[in-house]
Design a protein around this motif. Structure first.
Motif, PDB file in Angstrom:
ATOM      1  N   VAL A  44       7.515  -9.708 -10.363  1.00  0.00           N
ATOM      2  CA  VAL A  44       6.918  -9.781 -11.697  1.00  0.00           C
ATOM      3  C   VAL A  44       6.465  -8.403 -12.180  1.00  0.00           C
ATOM      4  O   VAL A  44       6.430  -8.139 -13.384  1.00  0.00           O
ATOM      5  N   GLU A  45       6.106  -7.532 -11.249  1.00  0.00           N
ATOM      6  CA  GLU A  45       5.729  -6.144 -11.516  1.00  0.00           C
ATOM      7  C   GLU A  45       6.125  -5.347 -10.288  1.00  0.00           C
ATOM      8  O   GLU A  45       6.340  -5.925  -9.212  1.00  0.00           O
ATOM      9  N   GLN A  46       6.229  -4.052 -10.409  1.00  0.00           N
ATOM     10  CA  GLN A  46       6.591  -3.228  -9.261  1.00  0.00           C
ATOM     11  C   GLN A  46       5.594  -3.456  -8.120  1.00  0.00           C
ATOM     12  O   GLN A  46       4.391  -3.311  -8.292  1.00  0.00           O
ATOM     13  N   GLY A  47       6.141  -3.877  -6.976  1.00  0.00           N
ATOM     14  CA  GLY A  47       5.299  -4.103  -5.805  1.00  0.00           C
ATOM     15  C   GLY A  47       4.523  -5.405  -5.823  1.00  0.00           C
ATOM     16  O   GLY A  47       3.656  -5.624  -4.967  1.00  0.00           O
ATOM     17  N   HIS A  48       4.835  -6.300  -6.751  1.00  0.00           N
ATOM     18  CA  HIS A  48       4.066  -7.542  -6.926  1.00  0.00           C
ATOM     19  C   HIS A  48       5.022  -8.739  -6.936  1.00  0.00           C
ATOM     20  O   HIS A  48       5.661  -9.038  -7.947  1.00  0.00           O
ATOM     21  N   ALA A  49       5.117  -9.409  -5.803  1.00  0.00           N
ATOM     22  CA  ALA A  49       5.922 -10.627  -5.693  1.00  0.00           C
ATOM     23  C   ALA A  49       5.026 -11.837  -5.956  1.00  0.00           C
ATOM     24  O   ALA A  49       3.837 -11.818  -5.640  1.00  0.00           O
ATOM     25  N   ALA A  50       5.596 -12.884  -6.545  1.00  0.00           N
ATOM     26  CA  ALA A  50       4.795 -14.071  -6.852  1.00  0.00           C
ATOM     27  C   ALA A  50       5.692 -15.283  -6.994  1.00  0.00           C
ATOM     28  O   ALA A  50       6.847 -15.175  -7.426  1.00  0.00           O
ATOM     29  N   ILE A  51       5.133 -16.446  -6.626  1.00  0.00           N
ATOM     30  CA  ILE A  51       5.848 -17.709  -6.797  1.00  0.00           C
ATOM     31  C   ILE A  51       4.913 -18.727  -7.440  1.00  0.00           C
ATOM     32  O   ILE A  51       3.679 -18.600  -7.372  1.00  0.00           O
ATOM     33  N   ARG A  52       5.502 -19.720  -8.085  1.00  0.00           N
ATOM     34  CA  ARG A  52       4.752 -20.870  -8.594  1.00  0.00           C
ATOM     35  C   ARG A  52       5.234 -22.108  -7.863  1.00  0.00           C
ATOM     36  O   ARG A  52       6.440 -22.329  -7.707  1.00  0.00           O
ATOM     37  N   LEU A  99       1.078  -8.478  -2.900  1.00  0.00           N
ATOM     38  CA  LEU A  99       1.141  -7.097  -3.378  1.00  0.00           C
ATOM     39  C   LEU A  99       1.423  -6.164  -2.201  1.00  0.00           C
ATOM     40  O   LEU A  99       0.836  -6.313  -1.122  1.00  0.00           O
ATOM     41  N   ARG A 100       2.344  -5.224  -2.419  1.00  0.00           N
ATOM     42  CA  ARG A 100       2.546  -4.192  -1.410  1.00  0.00           C
ATOM     43  C   ARG A 100       1.273  -3.340  -1.290  1.00  0.00           C
ATOM     44  O   ARG A 100       0.502  -3.194  -2.249  1.00  0.00           O
ATOM     45  N   ALA A 101       1.078  -2.751  -0.125  1.00  0.00           N
ATOM     46  CA  ALA A 101      -0.038  -1.826   0.063  1.00  0.00           C
ATOM     47  C   ALA A 101       0.029  -0.726  -0.993  1.00  0.00           C
ATOM     48  O   ALA A 101       1.102  -0.172  -1.262  1.00  0.00           O
ATOM     49  N   GLY A 102      -1.115  -0.462  -1.627  1.00  0.00           N
ATOM     50  CA  GLY A 102      -1.187   0.582  -2.640  1.00  0.00           C
ATOM     51  C   GLY A 102      -0.895   0.124  -4.051  1.00  0.00           C
ATOM     52  O   GLY A 102      -1.079   0.891  -5.000  1.00  0.00           O
ATOM     53  N   THR A 103      -0.447  -1.108  -4.226  1.00  0.00           N
ATOM     54  CA  THR A 103      -0.134  -1.613  -5.568  1.00  0.00           C
ATOM     55  C   THR A 103      -1.404  -1.911  -6.357  1.00  0.00           C
ATOM     56  O   THR A 103      -2.367  -2.457  -5.817  1.00  0.00           O
ATOM     57  N   LYS A 104      -1.386  -1.562  -7.638  1.00  0.00           N
ATOM     58  CA  LYS A 104      -2.463  -1.902  -8.558  1.00  0.00           C
ATOM     59  C   LYS A 104      -1.852  -2.610  -9.760  1.00  0.00           C
ATOM     60  O   LYS A 104      -0.911  -2.096 -10.359  1.00  0.00           O
ATOM     61  N   THR A 105      -2.357  -3.765 -10.097  1.00  0.00           N
ATOM     62  CA  THR A 105      -1.828  -4.490 -11.250  1.00  0.00           C
ATOM     63  C   THR A 105      -2.571  -4.046 -12.513  1.00  0.00           C
ATOM     64  O   THR A 105      -3.742  -3.660 -12.449  1.00  0.00           O
ATOM     65  N   GLY A 155      -8.202  -5.685  -0.025  1.00  0.00           N
ATOM     66  CA  GLY A 155      -8.033  -4.983  -1.287  1.00  0.00           C
ATOM     67  C   GLY A 155      -9.264  -5.171  -2.129  1.00  0.00           C
ATOM     68  O   GLY A 155     -10.382  -5.313  -1.616  1.00  0.00           O
ATOM     69  N   ALA A 156      -9.061  -5.195  -3.439  1.00  0.00           N
ATOM     70  CA  ALA A 156     -10.182  -5.332  -4.362  1.00  0.00           C
ATOM     71  C   ALA A 156      -9.714  -6.022  -5.628  1.00  0.00           C
ATOM     72  O   ALA A 156      -8.526  -6.042  -5.944  1.00  0.00           O
ATOM     73  N   SER A 174      -7.938  -7.328 -12.651  1.00  0.00           N
ATOM     74  CA  SER A 174      -6.776  -6.679 -12.047  1.00  0.00           C
ATOM     75  C   SER A 174      -6.991  -6.634 -10.545  1.00  0.00           C
ATOM     76  O   SER A 174      -8.118  -6.777 -10.047  1.00  0.00           O
ATOM     77  N   LEU A 175      -5.891  -6.438  -9.807  1.00  0.00           N
ATOM     78  CA  LEU A 175      -5.922  -6.422  -8.344  1.00  0.00           C
ATOM     79  C   LEU A 175      -5.499  -5.061  -7.813  1.00  0.00           C
ATOM     80  O   LEU A 175      -4.664  -4.379  -8.415  1.00  0.00           O
ATOM     81  N   GLN A 176      -6.076  -4.698  -6.663  1.00  0.00           N
ATOM     82  CA  GLN A 176      -5.730  -3.459  -5.976  1.00  0.00           C
ATOM     83  C   GLN A 176      -5.542  -3.776  -4.496  1.00  0.00           C
ATOM     84  O   GLN A 176      -6.417  -4.373  -3.868  1.00  0.00           O
ATOM     85  N   ALA A 177      -4.390  -3.407  -3.950  1.00  0.00           N
ATOM     86  CA  ALA A 177      -4.070  -3.727  -2.563  1.00  0.00           C
ATOM     87  C   ALA A 177      -4.265  -2.504  -1.666  1.00  0.00           C
ATOM     88  O   ALA A 177      -3.668  -1.452  -1.912  1.00  0.00           O
ATOM     89  N   GLU A 178      -5.085  -2.647  -0.633  1.00  0.00           N
ATOM     90  CA  GLU A 178      -5.201  -1.605   0.388  1.00  0.00           C
ATOM     91  C   GLU A 178      -4.081  -1.765   1.408  1.00  0.00           C
ATOM     92  O   GLU A 178      -3.372  -0.823   1.729  1.00  0.00           O
TER      93      GLU A 178
END
Length: 364
Positions: A252-260, A281-287, A305-306, A331-335
């Motif tokens: 759905v976004e770079q480094g952000h996989a999602a399913i419904r 989210l891949r490590a380091g990804t910020k939405t 993450g945060a 928004s999300l941030q992945a460590e």
């Protein structure tokens, strides 16, 4: 001074007449729009619910203490502890439409059967050994599984192990309560089937990718699949990120996989009032920040993450839950690799044509 008085200077006689008019309104339980329009029709959603984070490190010990002190049985029915939004005046609601709770079942315990109009699901962040019995069909509960109990299905739970187990419940209780649509009925004092099969009958019939039984061609309001298993969710998310590595448009976004999670009879949501998703989210990804009409609840399944809620960053670890009220920026941030389960009231908002989303410019 009221809106009417702003139009022109008023005489003492007119002021007395207005006071009498408002008193007469009150006596007849009438409320003039001109004194309330700012509350009733704000320029954008102004939720009473507030964004909030619940830490699993605090929730689970409290649930365990309740397991030592509070029995499960007819009357109380469930050892379920609702997450109350601090902005909703002490109601046991996580949002105006959604209920979320941590449910705890001790070793060898049984929660008796009942049914209700409200739609429900369970999501397991850790543990195993409990079966939920839905309309007589025993369904294994394991880590990462989404289990459904659509409205008016009899259901109970039994723990076959010597260890306790906890999970989260999600329901549309506030929406049902506000609209006076709820019914409730007691069932068996125990559960109707103590079998412990690896797969429920509903899964054996329905849970085959892209295949639908000819015996079930009619549409159903809720999904007939009792359990959406973690191994399928994990594989789908893994493949999305692998395809992204290959340059394919799979995320759905770079480094952000999602399913419904979907109802196979109509391709829609699992239940009429609740949407369920899973995000990785891949490590380091910020939405990018976004605002949405309607409310959502997230639980961290794996990683750290945060979340940034209304401009405030809060760290998250496994099991933590947070709520995003209507039109609150998040928004999300992945460590590390960051896995989150999400549920929302989106089917209600979409069906009533209230849905609206604003995504902030990720490059600002």
């Amino acid at each position: 001074m009221d809106a009417h008085a702003k139009l022109k200077p008023i005489t003492p006689e007119e002021e007395a007449a207005l006071a009498e008019l408002y008193a007469d309104f009150g006596a007849e339980h009438l409320m003039p729009l001109w004194t309330q329009i700012d509350d009733l029709m704000p320029k954008h959603p102004a939720p009473k619910a507030v964004p909030h984070v619940w830490k699993w490190s605090k929730l689970y010990p409290l649930a365990k203490r309740s397991g030592d002190l509070v029995p499960v049985g007819r009357g109380g029915e469930r050892r379920a502890i609702g997450l109350g939004n601090p902005g909703l005046g002490g109601r046991p609601y996580i949002s105006p439409t959604l209920w979320a709770a941590i449910q705890y079942l001790g070793p060898k315990e049984t929660a008796p059967e009942h049914r209700h109009s409200q739609n429900a699901f369970r999501f397991v962040v850790e543990g195993e050994g409990v079966w939920t019995v839905v309309n007589g069909d025993p369904v294994r509960m394991s880590r990462g599984d989404l289990l459904l109990t659509p409205g008016w299905n009899f259901h109970g739970h039994h723990n076959e192990t010597d260890k306790p187990m906890a999970w989260i419940d999600g329901l549309d209780i506030p929406f049902s309560y506000q609209n006076d649509v709820g019914f409730f009925e007691f069932g068996s004092e125990r559960v109707t089937d103590y079998a412990t099969p690896r797969f429920s009958r509903s899964e054996r019939l329905w849970a085959h990718p892209g295949l639908r039984p000819l015996s079930g061609l009619q549409e159903t309001a809720s999904s007939p699949i009792a359990a959406y298993r973690w191994e399928h969710t994990d594989r789908a998310l893994t493949e999305q990120l692998l395809l992204e590595d290959e340059g394919q448009p799979a995320t759905v976004e770079q480094g952000h996989a999602a399913i419904r999670y979907v109802n196979p009879t109509n391709g829609g949501d699992i239940m009429p009032t609740i949407r369920a998703e899973f995000h990785r989210l891949r490590a380091g990804t910020k939405t990018p920040g976004r605002r949405e009409v309607g409310s959502s609840v997230f639980q961290v399944f794996e990683g750290s993450g945060a979340v940034v809620l209304d401009g405030k960053e809060q760290r998250l670890d496994v099991g933590d839950l947070f709520v995003v009220p209507s039109w609150i920026s998040w928004s999300l941030q992945a460590e590390t690799q960051f896995d989150l389960f999400r549920f929302s009231d989106a089917p209600i908002m979409e069906r009533l044509s209230f849905a609206r989303t604003h995504v902030e410019d990720a490059h600002r």
